[in-house]
Design an enzyme around this catalytic site. Structure first.
Site, short mmCIF file in Angstrom:
data_model
loop_
_atom_site.label_atom_id
_atom_site.label_comp_id
_atom_site.label_asym_id
_atom_site.label_seq_id
_atom_site.Cartn_x
_atom_site.Cartn_y
_atom_site.Cartn_z
N LYS A 1 0.84 -1.21 0.00
CA LYS A 1 0.00 0.00 0.00
C LYS A 1 0.87 1.25 0.00
O LYS A 1 0.59 2.21 -0.72
CB LYS A 1 -0.96 -0.03 1.20
CG LYS A 1 -2.08 -1.04 1.00
CD LYS A 1 -2.85 -1.37 2.27
CE LYS A 1 -3.83 -2.52 1.97
NZ LYS A 1 -4.52 -3.02 3.17
N GLN B 1 -5.00 -1.86 9.42
CA GLN B 1 -4.82 -3.16 8.77
C GLN B 1 -5.38 -4.28 9.66
O GLN B 1 -5.07 -4.36 10.84
CB GLN B 1 -3.31 -3.39 8.51
CG GLN B 1 -3.00 -4.65 7.75
CD GLN B 1 -3.57 -4.65 6.34
OE1 GLN B 1 -3.45 -3.68 5.60
NE2 GLN B 1 -4.22 -5.74 5.96
N ASP C 1 -11.61 2.40 3.49
CA ASP C 1 -11.93 0.97 3.31
C ASP C 1 -13.43 0.77 3.14
O ASP C 1 -13.88 -0.30 2.74
CB ASP C 1 -11.48 0.18 4.55
CG ASP C 1 -10.14 -0.51 4.36
OD1 ASP C 1 -9.78 -0.77 3.21
OD2 ASP C 1 -9.49 -0.81 5.38
#
Ligand code: NAP
Length: 289
Positions: free
Chosen positions: A52, A96, A119
């Site tokens: 990422k 995460q 997200d």
């Protein structure tokens, strides 16, 4: 033999579009910023976070990593999220998963400001997706839609089968296919006659997390098969849910693992972060106008 859908190539296009938007935002004095929070030392999470960060560099997004020890308390983690919520240089926040045992992931997600929830896991964004009026789409299912689009196959009117009903992949995947006017069936571990249902699918998306789960006899000739799974085979090699060689004999289009859905998930995260930065600019404009 199926055409292999090149996830890296489609992802490169999405990232190039995001990079252009970064340039446009720079002209208006905004550099999109993504904060990535990683707790503990899960090796797979470390790889995802590194990928990422690398994508942010490629696209021109400012990224900040917060690597916390596995001993971090819920309170400390929430305090960090609150700090990032208030940081004007950060437009997207990603925590995460999985978090170490003892930390409440849902509580963390609900603490992220919805306009920074790149997200799209916060209940506010999930609700907006249900309504079909959203700011962000969850990265993996949105990436799958782009991959299907890249084939030129219309989703509207097609029988779509999604295997898996998790909050992050299966459920939103089904919703996005529905928004595209697919006729959608969701299968899970209690589904009866799963192979039979899969054989009806014009578009089959597997998000189970089990190697060799989808076999050739479960696939309709000419289907589009998207493999979301990320597993290790008995030799420790990365593989999806689909028995690739067997299914490629029958499908019209198929995604490989690696090089299919994985790169798209990251590209869509870049797209969402840039969208969040654009949103912040519009909000600032609203409050001054
Ligand atoms: P998850 O939360 O474990 O969900 C798995 C789903 O598969 C569940 O809904 C489960 O059903 C279903 N399932 C399990 N065994 C089954 C069976 N025998 N028959 C039918 N359904 C079965 O996993 P996830 O987070 O959705 O992820 C799924 C896979 O995608 C994993 O391999 C993950 O690593 C991968 N993934 C990849 C990306 C990417 O970027 N490529 C992103 C996210 C996830 P129940 O609900 O009934 O238990």
């Amino acid at each position: 033999m199926a055409t292999i859908i090149d996830g890296k190539a489609v992802a490169a296009k999405v990232k190039a579009e995001a990079a252009q938007e970064v340039q446009a935002l720079a002209a208006q004095g905004v550099v999109p910023g993504l904060a990535v929070v990683i707790v503990g030392s899960d090796p797979a999470s470390r790889i995802y976070v590194n990928n990422k960060k690398k994508a942010c560099q490629e696209v021109g997004i400012h990224s900040e990593e917060y690597a916390l020890s596995g001993e971090t308390s819920q309170q400390e983690l929430l305090a960090l999220v609150e700090k990032l919520n208030a940081d004007p240089n950060i437009h997207g926040i990603l925590v995460q998963s999985p978090l170490p045992a003892g930390l409440d992931e849902a509580g963390v997600v609900e603490t992220i400001a919805p306009h920074k929830d790149v997200d799209a896991f916060h209940a506010y964004n999930v609700g907006k997706i249900m309504r079909g009026r959203y700011t962000f789409l969850p990265c993996t299912p949105a990436g799958v839609i782009e991959l299907i689009r890249s084939t030129g196959v219309e989703i509207a009117g097609k029988r779509c089968v999604v295997i898996g009903r998790s909050d992050i992949v299966g459920k939103p995947m089904a919703m996005l296919l529905l928004h595209q006017n697919g006729t959608v069936t969701i299968c899970h571990s209690k589904t009866q006659n799963l192979p039979e249902i899969c054989r009806e699918a014009d578009i089959l998306v597997s998000a189970v997390g089990r190697a060799a789960f989808v076999t050739g006899d479960m696939v309709k000739p000419g289907a589009v098969v998207i493999d979301v799974g990320m597993n290790r085979d008995k030799n420790g090699k990365l593989c999806g849910d689909v028995v690739f060689e067997e299914v490629a004999e029958k499908a019209a289009y198929i995604t490989p693992v690696p090089g299919g859905v994985g790169p798209m998930t990251i590209a869509m995260l870049m797209k969402n972060t840039v969208a969040a930065a654009r949103l912040s600019l519009e909000k600032a404009g609203d409050s001054h106008g």
